[in-house]
Design a protein around this motif. Structure first.
Motif, PDB file in Angstrom:
ATOM      1  N   PHE A 248       0.778  -1.263   0.065  1.00 58.09           N
ATOM      2  CA  PHE A 248       0.002  -0.050  -0.054  1.00 58.09           C
ATOM      3  C   PHE A 248       0.918   1.151  -0.201  1.00 58.09           C
ATOM      4  CE2 PHE A 248      -3.312  -2.897   1.545  1.00 58.09           C
ATOM      5  CZ  PHE A 248      -4.386  -2.623   0.791  1.00 58.09           C
ATOM      6  N   CYS A 249       0.784   2.058  -1.012  1.00 59.19           N
ATOM      7  CA  CYS A 249       1.160   3.299  -1.004  1.00 59.19           C
ATOM      8  C   CYS A 249       0.238   4.637  -1.019  1.00 59.19           C
ATOM      9  CB  CYS A 249       1.997   3.452  -2.199  1.00 59.19           C
ATOM     10  SG  CYS A 249       3.264   2.324  -2.511  1.00 59.19           S
ATOM     11  N   ARG A 250       0.732   5.973  -0.677  1.00 55.50           N
ATOM     12  CA  ARG A 250      -0.171   7.030  -0.440  1.00 55.50           C
ATOM     13  C   ARG A 250      -0.840   7.384  -1.775  1.00 55.50           C
ATOM     14  NH1 ARG A 250      -1.109  10.014   3.860  1.00 55.50           N
ATOM     15  NH2 ARG A 250       0.680   9.136   4.860  1.00 55.50           N
ATOM     16  N   VAL A 255       2.572   4.811  -6.229  1.00 55.58           N
ATOM     17  CA  VAL A 255       2.108   3.508  -6.545  1.00 55.58           C
ATOM     18  C   VAL A 255       2.948   2.991  -8.068  1.00 55.58           C
ATOM     19  CG1 VAL A 255       0.447   1.873  -7.635  1.00 55.58           C
ATOM     20  CG2 VAL A 255      -0.045   3.181  -5.587  1.00 55.58           C
ATOM     21  N   HIS A 273      -4.444   1.579  -9.509  1.00 52.35           N
ATOM     22  CA  HIS A 273      -5.023   2.762  -8.735  1.00 52.35           C
ATOM     23  C   HIS A 273      -6.018   3.429  -9.683  1.00 52.35           C
ATOM     24  CE1 HIS A 273      -2.900   4.970 -12.042  1.00 52.35           C
ATOM     25  NE2 HIS A 273      -1.644   4.139 -11.686  1.00 52.35           N
ATOM     26  N   THR A 299      -3.161   1.859  -4.137  1.00 53.88           N
ATOM     27  CA  THR A 299      -3.735   2.696  -3.320  1.00 53.88           C
ATOM     28  C   THR A 299      -4.956   2.221  -2.433  1.00 53.88           C
ATOM     29  OG1 THR A 299      -5.190   3.640  -4.991  1.00 53.88           O
ATOM     30  CG2 THR A 299      -3.099   4.670  -4.590  1.00 53.88           C
ATOM     31  N   ASP A 300      -5.130   2.938  -1.336  1.00 55.69           N
ATOM     32  CA  ASP A 300      -6.479   2.310  -0.676  1.00 55.69           C
ATOM     33  C   ASP A 300      -7.780   2.477  -1.511  1.00 55.69           C
ATOM     34  OD1 ASP A 300      -5.668   1.571   2.170  1.00 55.69           O
ATOM     35  OD2 ASP A 300      -4.790   3.775   2.109  1.00 55.69           O
ATOM     36  N   ALA A 303      -7.960  -0.364  -3.926  1.00 59.27           N
ATOM     37  CA  ALA A 303      -8.032  -1.919  -3.351  1.00 59.27           C
ATOM     38  C   ALA A 303      -9.272  -1.957  -2.469  1.00 59.27           C
ATOM     39  CB  ALA A 303      -6.877  -1.908  -2.346  1.00 59.27           C
ATOM     40  N   VAL A 314       0.522  -8.167   3.886  1.00 60.05           N
ATOM     41  CA  VAL A 314       0.356  -7.042   3.522  1.00 60.05           C
ATOM     42  C   VAL A 314       1.413  -5.805   4.088  1.00 60.05           C
ATOM     43  CG1 VAL A 314      -1.058  -5.118   4.163  1.00 60.05           C
ATOM     44  CG2 VAL A 314      -2.281  -7.041   3.420  1.00 60.05           C
ATOM     45  N   ASN A 316       2.725  -2.166   4.436  1.00 60.74           N
ATOM     46  CA  ASN A 316       2.366  -0.718   4.182  1.00 60.74           C
ATOM     47  C   ASN A 316       3.930   0.084   3.859  1.00 60.74           C
ATOM     48  OD1 ASN A 316      -0.290  -0.649   5.559  1.00 60.74           O
ATOM     49  ND2 ASN A 316       0.659  -1.837   6.912  1.00 60.74           N
ATOM     50  N   ARG A 329      -6.627  -2.903   5.870  1.00 54.54           N
ATOM     51  CA  ARG A 329      -5.463  -3.092   5.117  1.00 54.54           C
ATOM     52  C   ARG A 329      -4.811  -4.551   5.472  1.00 54.54           C
ATOM     53  NH1 ARG A 329      -1.029   1.800   4.227  1.00 54.54           N
ATOM     54  NH2 ARG A 329      -2.382   3.184   3.224  1.00 54.54           N
TER      55      ARG A 329
END
Length: 574
Positions: A248-250, A255, A273, A299-300, A303, A314, A316, A329
């Motif tokens: 997971f990236c911001r 990403v 994304h 990205t959140d 996902a 997972v 982070n 997550r």
């Protein structure tokens, strides 16, 4: 309800459940299924991701459909296309022996005419995303007058994604006499407002929504400098040959950068994304589910509703700002009683987020030492040796064995082993040899008169791929701010974006100075970073470390534009 066969479900639904391998219901299923089937009362169920909530509401819905009525009797709303398709697929499996039950998924990014035709053909259950569902109601193509049940799945996520207005419009169009089921990992005030406005005296169940400590997920974190994030990520991946993970990236740019750097390092990785087309996202997810991609960088938002079995990890790359997002997550691994690992890469100032998550979820994190490159070499060498020992000789190749043995004549045993090892792991040595060593972030106790200065992060929509480097960035900002001596914090140049820590008092002025700035046809789009955490200043601990590759971070005073040597590359035109 101790097991599914003793439940009040129909025999044909029990048969489907048995063939799916379900025997003992999960806690949320144990609580929700009787509550939904034995009463018409509305229900609020708080349950985190991966607890089996789809079957919790899906089995009663499939069970109670009147197959003689060719009208929509149940509507299930969820945040994303991926989750919509997954729920529809699950419901199809529950209804495989119930003849006459028709389930239709409606979502954006696909032709609406086809979905309208499917509903018109007698759909009784509709699974939809809020935007497309409201559109079809407004067109009078989705008639909701005969609804008996409405489900809001992942209600908190739908509200986080801005679907409040759509949900109000959909719920306002449905009959007053219906059963409304709200499933959510958390209960934000917006979700509570929906329950107050559209639900009548709902029953409430809560299963592990804020206590994720009972799962089989191990939670570990590594504390490093921001500039070492990607180097550490590579080490963690190299250490586990069987890794099957979501990273997971911001941001979407981050990403893309991390996925690209992982592929360059020889790993099967891809990006996911929101800016990708639906066809691209479907293709990536298809390959990831089939195991052709082992590392999915996401990205959140992209996902949301990601449902992939057997994830080992997972990771982070950046911690989320909200503790409940971390629980979401980490809940994607360690499913169905299996073990999973949630790894987090943090800087010194981000350790407070770890503590926030621990307080919220009762999770206990373990601080891990950064692995050494030598350990990667050692484990890979031993694994390679084991694979050579277990290798079987093909008959066709065996026919030439005498010639091969003759070719090796004169080489001593130890020398031969060295050559085999060198041949098998040569590429690893080249890949790892170009990477700098990573170590635990040191406790920085050096005096610094600027230590108490507050820094804000400014994002520039250009990076390494645009030919920019640190001297250009600093010189450009100084030229745009004549008469000002701007203090710089961390500078993190990625492939497509640059993150610059500047004196918080000057940050808005820097953004204003670059309004409308264009360089070589690229709009710079300079803006304040809205991620919620400021880039660190001179301490060098806790800066936002985005993306991978070789990046340099500069403390204030380390760079003096006037005394710098002329830059030999392309000069940026600001």
């Amino acid at each position: 309800m101790e097991n599914f066969q003793d439940s009040a479900l129909r025999d044909d639904v029990k048969r489907a459940v048995a063939e799916l391998g379900f025997v003992t219901p999960t806690p949320v299923q144990q609580a929700a299924i009787p509550a939904i089937m034995e009463s018409d009362r509305d229900l609020v169920a708080l349950a985190r991701t991966g607890t089996g909530k789809t079957a919790g509401f899906g089995l009663p819905i499939v069970n109670d459909i009147d197959v003689d009525v060719k009208a929509v009797q149940a509507l299930i709303l969820c945040p994303t296309r991926e989750l919509c398709l997954q729920i529809a697929k699950d419901l199809d499996s529950y209804a495989r022996f119930r003849k006459g039950v028709k389930i239709v998924a409606v979502y954006g990014g696909a032709p609406i005419t086809h979905q309208i035709r499917e509903i018109k053909d007698g759909a009784q259950i509709v699974v939809g995303t809020p935007g497309r569902t409201l559109d079809m109601i407004n067109r009078k193509k989705l008639k909701v007058g005969d609804l008996k049940r409405v489900v809001l799945d992942e209600a908190d996520e739908m509200l986080n994604m801005g679907f409040q207005e759509e949900l109000n419009g959909i719920l306002g169009a449905t009959p007053d006499e219906k059963q409304t089921l709200l499933f959510s990992a958390t209960m934000p005030k917006e979700a509570k407002k929906i329950s107050q406005e559209y639900m009548t005296n709902p029953a409430e169940i809560s299963v592990g929504h804020s206590d994720a400590s009972n799962s089989k997920v191990v939670h570990q974190y590594f504390k490093v400098r921001a500039s070492d994030r990607f180097a550490l990520l590579r080490l963690l991946i190299e250490l586990d040959p069987d890794i099957y993970a979501v990273i997971f990236c911001r941001t979407r740019r981050e990403v893309n950068g991390v996925a690209e750097d992982l592929r360059y390092a020889g790993h099967t990785a891809d990006a996911l994304h929101g800016d990708m087309s639906q066809a691209q996202r479907d293709d990536v997810m298809k390959r990831f589910r089939k195991g052709r991609i082992k590392l999915l960088v996401a990205t959140d938002v992209a996902a949301r509703g990601l449902d992939v079995q057997d994830l080992t990890h997972v990771i982070n790359y950046n911690l989320p700002d909200a503790p409940e997002v971390y629980v979401h997550r980490s809940g994607r691994t360690g499913r169905a009683g299996k073990e999973g690992i949630a790894l987090s890469i943090v800087t010194g100032k981000e350790v407070r987020k770890i503590r926030d998550i621990e307080r919220y979820s009762k999770i206990q994190f373990e601080l891990q030492d950064v692995p050494k490159q030598d350990e990667v070499y050692r484990l890979r060498a031993l694994r390679f040796t084991e694979s050579v020992k277990n290798a079987k000789l093909d008959d066709k190749v065996a026919a030439f064995l005498p010639e091969v043995i003759e070719a090796f004549e004169g080489i001593e045993r130890e020398e031969l082993i060295q050559k085999i090892l060198g041949y098998g792991l040569g590429s690893l040595s080249k890949q790892m040899g170009s990477q700098k060593a990573v170590s635990n972030a040191p406790e920085d106790s050096r005096p610094d008169k600027r230590r108490d200065m507050e820094y804000s992060t400014v994002v520039i929509g250009a990076g390494r791929n645009n030919g920019f480097n640190v001297p250009q960035i600093i010189g450009m900002i100084n030229r745009k701010m004549p008469g000002k001596k701007v203090a710089f914090g961390k500078i993190d140049i990625q492939n497509h974006e640059t993150y610059v820590g500047v004196d918080a008092r000057e940050a808005k002025k820097v953004v204003a100075a670059f309004e409308g700035a264009v360089d070589r046809g690229t709009e710079l789009n300079v803006r304040l970073f809205e991620g919620g955490t400021k880039v660190s200043g001179p301490k060098g601990d806790g800066g936002k470390g985005f993306g991978g590759g070789k990046k340099k971070h500069y403390r204030p005073g380390n760079f003096k534009p006037k005394g710098a040597k002329p830059f030999k590359g392309k000069k940026a035109k600001w």
